[in-house]
Design a protein around this motif. Sequence first.
Motif: not given
Length: 101
Positions: A52-66
């Motif tokens: 769950e933490q990995w999933s949330a972090a990956t989604g957040a990093r995708a948003t931040e990169a965009t």
Amino acid sequence: MESLRELANRLDETAGSLTDIGRELGRVDRTAPAPGGEGSGRLAETIRALTEQWSAATGARATEATVTADRVADLAARLRVVADGYTDTDEAARRRHAEEA
């Protein structure tokens, strides 16, 4: 020294790379169950929590990169406006200098 236009081009390349990174991170399957997380017990709970933490972090990093890609592209565009302003000022100064000579 790098010209303002060259710097703007490099910023555009960086923005493109960040967009690609955001897109790739967004494609990661964060819904797949982690191996070992299906069972019961402390280990399975830990695996689920980490997933769950990995999933949330990956989604957040995708948003931040965009978002960062958009900001960097905006910076490149603004830098081109500044470069145009310098070019216009230099040309006007050359004309004035030529008229006075």
